[in-house]
Design an enzyme around this catalytic site. Structure first.
Site, PDB file in Angstrom:
ATOM      1  N   SER A 144      56.936 -75.925   4.773  1.00 41.29           N
ATOM      2  CA  SER A 144      58.199 -76.001   4.034  1.00 41.29           C
ATOM      3  C   SER A 144      58.414 -77.403   3.466  1.00 41.29           C
ATOM      4  O   SER A 144      57.565 -77.924   2.761  1.00 41.29           O
ATOM      5  CB  SER A 144      59.359 -75.553   4.928  1.00 41.29           C
ATOM      6  OG  SER A 144      60.548 -75.405   4.196  1.00 41.29           O
ATOM      7  N   ARG A 306      63.784 -72.939  -0.305  1.00 38.20           N
ATOM      8  CA  ARG A 306      65.083 -73.622  -0.267  1.00 38.20           C
ATOM      9  C   ARG A 306      65.500 -74.018  -1.676  1.00 38.20           C
ATOM     10  O   ARG A 306      64.667 -74.144  -2.579  1.00 38.20           O
ATOM     11  CB  ARG A 306      65.021 -74.858   0.621  1.00 38.20           C
ATOM     12  CG  ARG A 306      64.694 -74.548   2.070  1.00 38.20           C
ATOM     13  CD  ARG A 306      64.917 -75.762   2.948  1.00 38.20           C
ATOM     14  NE  ARG A 306      64.490 -75.517   4.313  1.00 38.20           N
ATOM     15  CZ  ARG A 306      64.891 -76.233   5.358  1.00 38.20           C
ATOM     16  NH1 ARG A 306      65.717 -77.248   5.174  1.00 38.20           N
ATOM     17  NH2 ARG A 306      64.449 -75.955   6.566  1.00 38.20           N
TER      18      ARG A 306
END
Length: 543
Positions: A144, A306
């Site tokens: 991530s 995100r």
């Protein structure tokens, strides 16, 4: 003087060749907890330099996944994607060697390129909705937003979202046993990349982009003539935005198409580390410098799960603020959703969402930290939107059916443009209107030191461990160790009053516990809540 928000210097950059050597050469000792396979809320993560993410780990984890899916009767294709971290390509190759050797039907990107997490989730769901006799699952190779030195590896079962703790616990235990046995039992064969006939290929990008029209109102965006900017921050969304702009005829510019495994173009995060956190003002400093050039400007992290929303009148939005705006907009502009579709939030997300949900007459579904908790509701349409305070969310298609069951940062970035186009107002203006109706909360997360033993104790606390009856001058109305939405344990504690709350959770990677707190009174009241929160938690841990 802090260098946060300034461009990285050569001394901040990783040696990619050395990192790749460490991936192959260093062998973990699983008697050391720091070198074991351990799945957090988003998979196994670590750095090859620390012997925490190495070839041995990935070979063992992949073999464990093969055995897990066989035990679960999962016989369909396994979709695999990766992000732009330096360790992601080597780890994908390692995984393919094990998957092919075990006879798994594995599907990779036909362009030989990177793939956002939501594109993998969507592919799994699309296959499983097509009436096939078997079921698909997937792997995403990504840490991530973590620094460039890190690698990450996560498993998504047939529901398309992050695996639950039952699955990841079994996979981690089996992987550690395989490592302890010197990888005896791991099947492996050489794989010739994208030219290997044993690896099926699919165009993740084309399929994802084409399907986006079922969930975003591109006609409204196009009609409004918005000038949109998108910065992938060197991540997997890098060549998705151009394809979206072309397919839907919108004015969308990829502001930084550069991909560099050292992320030399990034500005340093709050702790002077390179971190692709699109919710951080420091990490997004170079993006913010261009905020006046666009009607909406957005950012994503490395695997695009995100979102960061930048407006010309407000700069980078607090993730909680945008979640509240998105929820208020979606539940008043999606008539195809079920009338009883709930609003999903994690326990550390803003209570502004609670107030918005109440005003909409919608059920609030509060769950522990981790996007996996939203999966069942998104699959059956009983949850219209699921969001986390860390800037991760997804929501249903316009007809009320599932879109993705993992976080989709691209989707939320495009939603910001839809909101601007349809309402004629920026998300910043819309949040200001919410504060006029419901008050203006102040929210912050701080860390407090805790040993490994204290963190374990915090994760096992009961509500009885809190003897306090007041918090910052107000009566405590709830002491939660289980989520109101689904009864799952929080792995920590949440204490609530009518005007404030705090939650305490152990960190999975550092010797600290995290205190999330929010006040609808003001900054001074928040500081009082934070101070009393630490005292309450420390007393509970000592008791």
């Amino acid at each position: 003087m802090s260098r946060a928000g300034t461009v990285a210097q050569p001394s901040d950059l990783i040696d990619v060749a050395a990192l790749e050597r460490a991936y192959v050469e260093l062998v973990p000792d699983v008697s050391n907890p720091d070198q074991q396979v351990a799945f957090g809320t988003s998979g196994h993560r670590g750095s090859a330099f620390d012997t925490a993410f190495n070839e041995t780990h990935i070979l063992a984890i992949t073999q464990a996944i093969v055995e897990y899916r066989a035990a679960q009767g999962i016989t369909g294709p396994l979709y695999i994607g990766r992000d732009t971290h330096a360790l992601s390509l080597p780890a994908e190759r390692s995984a393919l060697e094990v998957l092919v050797a075990n006879g798994v039907r594995v599907v990779a990107d036909s362009r030989g390129s990177v793939t956002p997490t939501p594109a993998v989730s969507r592919a799994i769901l699309a296959y499983n909705a097509a009436g096939n006799a078997d079921q698909a699952d997937g792997i995403v190779v990504t840490p991530s937003h973590n620094p460039p030195r890190d690698g990450g590896f996560k498993y998504n079962p047939p529901h398309g979202g992050p695996a639950d703790s039952d699955a990841t616990g079994w996979i981690a235990d089996r992987a550690n046993a395989l490592i302890a046995a010197g990888l005896e039992g791991v099947q492996r064969t050489e794989v010739l990349g994208g030219s290997d006939e044993r690896v099926e290929l699919v165009d993740f990008r084309a399929d994802y982009v084409e399907a986006l029209g079922s969930v975003i109102d591109f006609e409204a965006i196009k009609a409004a003539g918005l000038h949109i900017g998108a910065d992938p921050l060197g991540g997997a969304a890098v060549d998705y935005y151009a394809a979206i702009a072309e397919r839907y005829g919108i004015d969308l510019t990829t502001t930084n198409p550069e991909v560099d495994p050292t992320w030399a173009f990034m500005t340093l995060d709050w702790d002077e580390k390179i971190r692709m956190d699109c919710s951080s003002r420091d990490a997004m400093a170079s993006v913010l410098a261009r905020k006046d050039e666009f009607d909406i400007l957005t950012g994503n992290d490395a695997d695009a799960d995100r979102h960061g929303i930048v407006t010309p009148d407000g700069g980078l939005m607090n993730p909680n603020h945008f979640l509240a705006v998105a929820i208020e907009y979606l539940f008043t502009h999606r008539p195809g959703w079920r009338q009883d579709a709930a609003i999903g939030k994690t326990l550390v997300s803003s209570s502004m969402i609670d107030r918005v949900a109440e005003s909409l007459g919608r059920r609030l579904w509060e769950v522990p930290v981790g996007f996996k908790w939203f999966v069942p509701g998104l699959v059956d349409g009983s949850v219209g939107f699921g969001g986390e305070e860390s800037a991760g969310a997804s929501f249903l298609r316009a007809d009320g059916t599932v879109w993705t069951t993992d976080k989709d940062g691209i989707l939320l970035c495009l939603l910001a443009s839809e909101i601007r186009a349809v309402t004629g107002k920026t998300p910043t203006q819309l949040y200001a209107e919410l504060t006029e109706r419901f008050g203006a909360p102040v929210y912050e997360r701080v860390d407090a030191p805790a040993s490994r033993e204290q963190k374990a104790r915090l994760g096992r606390l009961t509500g009885d461990a809190v003897t306090a009856t007041e918090l910052a001058g107000d009566p405590i109305v709830a002491k939660l160790v289980e989520a109101p939405g689904n009864g799952a344990r929080l792995g920590g504690l949440k204490v609530v009053t009518d005007r404030a709350w705090f939650a305490a959770r152990p960190s999975g990677t550092e010797d600290v516990y995290k205190i999330y707190a929010e006040s609808f009174v003001g900054v001074d009241h928040l500081r009082q809540v934070q101070a009393e929160a630490k005292a309450i938690v420390d007393a509970a841990l000592a008791g």
